[in-house]
Enzyme design. Structure first.
Site, PDB file in Angstrom:
ATOM      1  CB  CYS A  63      -0.980   0.009   1.098  1.00 40.28           C
ATOM      2  SG  CYS A  63      -1.985  -1.685   1.156  1.00 40.28           S
ATOM      3  CG  HIS A  80      -2.126   4.722   5.243  1.00 46.46           C
ATOM      4  ND1 HIS A  80      -1.908   4.590   3.987  1.00 46.46           N
ATOM      5  CD2 HIS A  80      -2.406   3.571   5.723  1.00 46.46           C
ATOM      6  CE1 HIS A  80      -2.201   3.316   3.559  1.00 46.46           C
ATOM      7  NE2 HIS A  80      -2.215   2.798   4.518  1.00 46.46           N
ATOM      8  CG  HIS A  94      -6.257   0.888   1.196  1.00 44.18           C
ATOM      9  ND1 HIS A  94      -5.376   1.521   0.389  1.00 44.18           N
ATOM     10  CD2 HIS A  94      -5.622   0.544   2.354  1.00 44.18           C
ATOM     11  CE1 HIS A  94      -4.058   1.224   0.915  1.00 44.18           C
ATOM     12  NE2 HIS A  94      -4.319   0.737   2.303  1.00 44.18           N
TER      13      HIS A  94
END
Lengths: 395, 280
Positions: free
Chosen positions: A165, A291, A325
């Site tokens: 990620c 984030h 995400h």
């Protein structure tokens, strides 16, 4: 580690976004300003047996030109869609720097794994791989490179960074270093990921998937949604653009494969290193694109790290409530959301964040706020304890 | 830092593991110029990977164990501090065997996916485990560029070195590709590591070198590798390890010549090793 050399800021001269919020940059930017989420049900072509809330591309994806047919996957189609908007800026950059002086640096976590899911299931049923499937051109993480290099018509160094990620935040650091090194004058950087069963069911296995739209930094947050999309931009040694890449801070938690350090030690290190790299102090930063995945643990650790370094009043926006995400594409997407915020003189609303978790000591936006940002940080954290903080400044 | 002559670097140490060759010296000593290297001992199944804790060593993939093994070898050879060196991990298919296990599990539409296998399938799996084992809080990355992975990994390290981030270690590792995705491609596993630093940085050093683009035909022909490794997309690393340990200078191909008319590629020009007796 030695004190890193101060590298020159790099202008971000053009950018392109496509994700659940829209098929074009204009649509995405409009949705970000309006606080409109793109989350919805998982489309049937992903092949998921049950239901899931995801950030899926909102329209049909155009195919690739015939000469690139071998590389035609959901992932490369998304990349090609975003790239199409950058034709003009790429023509200009190619004329200025030469095609071999422009690098292609991409982040992805999924590559074409969705194609391998279908190919493997087909093999299970028929005893052979489907026609057109090849592990080199369909599955490999680097299979997007020949497509992007060909469509962009550039010939500089080309590689993929894949650190889950944080993948497409890392490429900003790599580009700034290669420009500093002198081997290139410009770089097409960004990230692309596509929805697949493996990531949705993998995160379900880790028990961090939320059935409802995710709510990063909310008191009632209950996990993440997976998204897809592409975010691409052009970094040039010199040029005019909406923002500048100032510095990138990178760190490792050295703690656990999937859980962040509980006090956000690695996250803090990454943000400190970004500031150090740009010669800035915490007071120079006006907002942070977190984030902010929407899991209890991640947001708490990140919030603690931000509050510890910047003090409790720091303005924080979490944007995964818009897109889900996007994993390998999340880093670049959120760097470019930060660019949009700087250029537009606002900080977006954090969709789904209200009521904000009172135990996290930062100021999370719950409406769109007018703000003239001098410098902002975009955070990306990943499996393996990989942390990246990208520091972006006004032009 | 960079000019027409290429990017000047110092190669401080190397590491290697492939079945039958436990380290770079074993590979190099069996690799007399022009001859096919032959294992001195029956092929070992798995590297020692002593950098990883024993419990973890048993649970991780061959890819991660190979990466940890060659990283430790190069760190020792170069005299580096494992808690402070930046490590870049290169691989084309990464944790492909773990990925195939997950694809198999996906065939059951309602079946659970192993959370451990899921997080062990990411391209930066070795990066995560080694950073935890070495308590290294620096940055790291996992890279791929297909058949150019060796060249692009060294370039990424050159960028780190130029940015003043100290020595950088490039670890390249590739497992064999499992069926059914392999569709007949068979090759053995291999891993190699290269510790790079800035010229004049002091410390232990093998030799100076330059990373550059150029005419692949100016390089020595690719070093012979055992038939079982020839198809490995990272096989170019084997030739570089052999050249790195030979005292003579040489120009090593980092990227394959895929088409006869495509002559341009990446090269590493290795200077002769400094004479241990000093200048005559």
């Amino acid at each position: 580690m030695l004190a890193a050399e101060r590298m020159r800021p790099v202008p971000i001269t053009a950018y392109s976004l496509c994700n659940a919020m829209g098929m074009t940059t204009v649509e995405v930017v409009e949705a970000l300003g309006a606080g409109r989420s793109g989350l919805g049900p998982c489309p049937p072509e992903i092949g998921l047996a049950g239901s899931a809330t995801v950030g899926a591309m909102p329209g049909p994806l155009p195919g690739l030109p015939a000469r690139l047919a071998a590389y035609d996957t959901r992932l490369t189609r998304i990349a090609a869609l975003a790239l199409d908007e950058l034709r003009g800026p790429l023509d200009r950059a190619r004329a200025r720097w030469g095609r071999d002086r422009i690098a292609v640096l991409l982040g992805t976590s999924t590559g074409g794994i969705g194609e391998s899911e279908r190919a493997h299931a087909y093999h299970h049923a028929h005893g052979a791989l489907p026609a057109g499937y090849s592990v080199e051109t369909s599955h490999a993480l680097d299979a997007s490179l020949p497509v992007v290099c060909a469509l962009a018509d550039v010939g500089g160094p080309a590689y993929v960074l894949s650190t889950a990620c944080s993948s497409s935040a890392k490429v900003f650091a790599a580009a700034q270093r290669l420009i500093h090194l002198g081997v290139i004058d410009a770089a097409l950087v960004g990230g692309v990921d596509s929805l697949c069963q493996l990531t949705i069911r993998g995160f379900a296995g880790l028990e961090v998937l939320s059935a409802a739209p995710c709510r990063p930094y909310c008191r009632d947050r209950a996990g993440i949604n997976i998204g897809e999309g592409a975010a691409l931009c052009l970094l040039e040694r010199e040029g005019e653009g909406p923002a500048r890449l100032l510095a990138v801070g990178e760190s490792s938690d050295a703690y656990h494969m999937t859980s962040p350090h509980p006090e956000g030690l690695g996250a803090r290190l990454a943000m400190e290193r970004a500031l150090q790299g740009a010669g800035l102090v915490p007071g120079d930063v006006d907002h942070i694109n977190a984030h902010g995945t929407g899991t209890r643990q991640n947001d708490s650790a990140e919030g603690a790290a931000i509050a510890g370094l910047f003090g409790p009043g720091m303005t924080v926006v979490a944007t995964k409530g818009y897109t889900g995400h996007q994993l390998g594409a999340a880093g670049a997407t959120e760097v470019l959301f930060t660019v949009v915020a700087i250029a537009g003189g606002f900080v977006p609303m954090s969709v789904g964040a209200a009521p904000v978790d009172p135990e996290i000591n930062v100021r999370v936006t719950t409406t769109r706020e007018a703000l003239r940002t001098r410098a902002a940080i975009s955070n990306s954290f990943a499996f393996g304890g990989s942390n990246v903080s990208v520091l972006v400044g006004a032009p | 830092m960079t000019d027409a002559g290429g990017i000047a670097l110092v190669l401080r140490g190397v590491g290697l593991w492939t079945p039958g060759f436990a380290d770079a010296a074993a590979w190099s000593s069996r690799h007399v110029s022009g001859d096919m290297p032959t294992p001195a001992a029956p092929a070992a199944e798995t590297p020692r990977a002593e950098l990883l804790p024993p419990m973890l060593r048993r649970r991780t993939s061959l890819l991660t164990r190979m990466a940890a093994e060659v990283a430790a070898q190069a760190i020792a050879a170069a005299g580096l501090d494992r808690a402070h060196v930046t490590v870049i991990y290169g691989s084309v298919y990464g944790e492909i065997r773990t990925t195939i296990d997950l694809l198999e599990a996906l065939l059951d539409p309602a079946g659970p996916l192993s959370p451990t296998k899921f997080h062990n399938s990411v391209h930066n799996t070795a990066a995560g485990y080694v950073s935890i084992a070495a308590q290294n809080r620096g940055g790291n990355a996992a890279i791929t560029a297909g058949r150019a992975t060796l060249a692009m990994g060294l370039l990424e390290c050159a960028g780190l070195v130029a940015a003043g981030q100290g020595p950088a270690l490039f670890v390249i590792a590739e497992e064999s590709l499992p069926e059914p995705l392999a569709a007949g491609r068979t090759y053995g596993p291999l891993a190699a590591a290269f510790a790079l630093d800035a010229p004049g940085s002091g410390g232990m050093s093998l030799r100076t070198c330059r990373l550059r683009q150029g005419d692949l035909r100016t390089a020595a022909p690719p070093a012979p590798v055992p038939a079982g490794l020839a198809g490995n997309p990272c096989a170019a690393a084997l030739g570089l390890v052999a050249a790195a340990l030979r005292p003579q200078g040489s120009v090593v191909r980092l990227t394959p010549q895929l088409q006869p008319h495509e002559d341009r590629g990446w090269l590493l020009e290795l200077d002769a090793m400094p004479d241990p007796r000093g200048p005559a």
